[in-house]
Motif scaffolding. Structure first.
Motif, PDB file in Angstrom:
ATOM      1  N   ALA A 277       0.842  -1.199   0.000  1.00 39.83           N
ATOM      2  CA  ALA A 277       0.000   0.000   0.000  1.00 39.83           C
ATOM      3  C   ALA A 277       0.870   1.240   0.000  1.00 39.83           C
ATOM      4  O   ALA A 277       1.958   1.255   0.578  1.00 39.83           O
ATOM      5  CB  ALA A 277      -0.926   0.000   1.220  1.00 39.83           C
TER       6      ALA A 277
ATOM      7  N   LYS B 178      -2.419   2.905  -8.902  1.00 37.13           N
ATOM      8  CA  LYS B 178      -2.893   1.664  -8.282  1.00 37.13           C
ATOM      9  C   LYS B 178      -2.934   0.545  -9.320  1.00 37.13           C
ATOM     10  O   LYS B 178      -3.235   0.772 -10.499  1.00 37.13           O
ATOM     11  CB  LYS B 178      -4.271   1.872  -7.651  1.00 37.13           C
ATOM     12  CG  LYS B 178      -5.402   2.075  -8.640  1.00 37.13           C
ATOM     13  CD  LYS B 178      -6.717   2.276  -7.902  1.00 37.13           C
ATOM     14  CE  LYS B 178      -7.879   2.420  -8.886  1.00 37.13           C
ATOM     15  NZ  LYS B 178      -9.164   2.666  -8.206  1.00 37.13           N
TER      16      LYS B 178
ATOM     17  N   ARG C 120      -2.089  -1.167  -3.645  1.00 38.63           N
ATOM     18  CA  ARG C 120      -3.174  -0.260  -3.292  1.00 38.63           C
ATOM     19  C   ARG C 120      -2.620   1.128  -3.036  1.00 38.63           C
ATOM     20  O   ARG C 120      -1.563   1.283  -2.417  1.00 38.63           O
ATOM     21  CB  ARG C 120      -3.914  -0.747  -2.046  1.00 38.63           C
ATOM     22  CG  ARG C 120      -4.649  -2.072  -2.246  1.00 38.63           C
ATOM     23  CD  ARG C 120      -5.265  -2.556  -0.948  1.00 38.63           C
ATOM     24  NE  ARG C 120      -6.262  -1.614  -0.426  1.00 38.63           N
ATOM     25  CZ  ARG C 120      -7.538  -1.613  -0.782  1.00 38.63           C
ATOM     26  NH1 ARG C 120      -7.982  -2.478  -1.663  1.00 38.63           N
ATOM     27  NH2 ARG C 120      -8.374  -0.750  -0.255  1.00 38.63           N
TER      28      ARG C 120
END
Length: 334
Positions: free
Chosen positions: A149, A168, A173
């Motif tokens: 992430a 993304k 993410r």
């Protein structure tokens, strides 16, 4: 802004990784100064110097012509070491279209001015939206398809959402944040703490010591970051605690590696000469301490690390001072 073409400047491990990720969403041109690197990416779809054994997307294109890379770009992504960042901006500033967002991947400070990379972008390219992509992102793991992430931090929320769609991809993410200052400082300051943790690991310190250094290090990072205008909650998120954990615990962390080697008695010249990539914490430490002095923020762990990097103390002596004998309230420095 619907991004069609992205220019990624910098053919190191992180620039190549992000360029590879973006190819799933847009056309990407990766600029690298070394013609050999460019030929290898275009012909062999690899970058063995920085990502050995990794296959790159066939649709990733590389060039050594910086003008060609940026003149048609809808977004310019900067994966350039901090001490060369301004120079590269000046190389292409006359060729980029007005209003093109410029996003930094660099986790360092300019030594001569103590400026963050987005501040340099504002100075050199006024009128261009500027932001930072940051977080606990180890290049090799992302290239291997492991979940990760990150945060895209930019003041304009609409542009942030559009850039979120650019970056993304699959298990990578990307969250949005408007706190550019806090996100950028989190990425810079955690590198110093990672060197401290490496110094401890190199001397056989235990898990308890590592946890204490990370936690007290986060307190230092947060104090300076908030004093400089960042939001406290940013440092509890991916750009702060998340990045700090990854950099302080991973065997892939360059800054932790520097700390380990210092603990083994090697000097910085030796350590750097053996490294392919830049350890930004070692480069930025003097600027971090100058900012701490300017804002009146106590950073005892970072101060000890800076003294070792400057050759004013040994890693073994400094590490004994990283955890203070006198402990007051947890909210206090030290």
């Amino acid at each position: 802004m619907k991004a069609q073409t992205i220019a990624v400047l910098g053919g190191g491990s992180w620039g190549t990784t992000i360029a590879s990720v973006i190819t799933r969403n847009a056309d990407v041109v990766l600029w690298a100064r070394n013609p050999e690197t460019v030929r290898e990416i275009n012909n062999q779809h690899s970058n063995q110097r920085y990502l050995p054994g990794t296959q790159l997307p066939a649709r990733l294109r590389a060039t050594s012509d910086i003008t060609a890379a940026v003149e048609a770009a809808d977004v310019v992504v900067m994966a350039i070491p901090s001490q060369h960042f301004r120079h590269v901006l000046r190389e292409f500033k006359q060729h980029v279209r007005p209003g093109t967002p410029v996003i930094s991947l660099t986790k360092g400070l300019e030594l001569s001015t103590h400026m963050r990379m987005t501040e340099i972008i504002a100075e050199e390219l006024p009128g261009h939206p500027r932001g930072v992509l940051t977080g606990p992102n180890l290049a090799r793991e992302i290239m291997e398809g492991k979940a990760a992430a990150s945060v895209i931090a930019i003041e304009d929320e609409a542009i942030g959402r559009q850039l979120q769609d650019v970056f993304k991809s699959g298990l990578f993410r990307v969250y949005t944040n408007t706190d550019v200052t806090g996100c950028e400082l989190g990425g810079v300051l955690k590198n110093i703490i990672a060197i401290a943790v490496g110094m401890g690991d190199g001397q056989g310190a235990g898990d308890n010591t590592r946890a204490a250094l990370i936690t007290r290090g986060l307190a230092e990072i947060t104090r300076l970051g908030v004093a400089m205008g960042g939001k406290p909650e940013t440092f509890a998120g991916l750009a702060g605690m998340g990045d700090l954990i990854a950099t302080c615990t991973s065997a892939q962390s360059r800054n932790r590696h520097v700390g380990i080697e210092l603990a083994r008695g090697r000097d910085m010249h030796e350590i750097v000469s053996d490294m392919t990539m830049v350890a930004e914490g070692a480069k930025s430490a003097p600027a971090v301490m100058a900012l701490a002095d300017r804002y009146g923020v106590a950073m005892p762990i970072a101060s000890d690390v800076a003294r070792v990097l400057a050759g004013d103390a040994t890693a073994s002596r400094a590490f004994r001072g990283l955890l203070r004998v006198e402990a007051g309230a947890e909210s206090e420095p030290g």
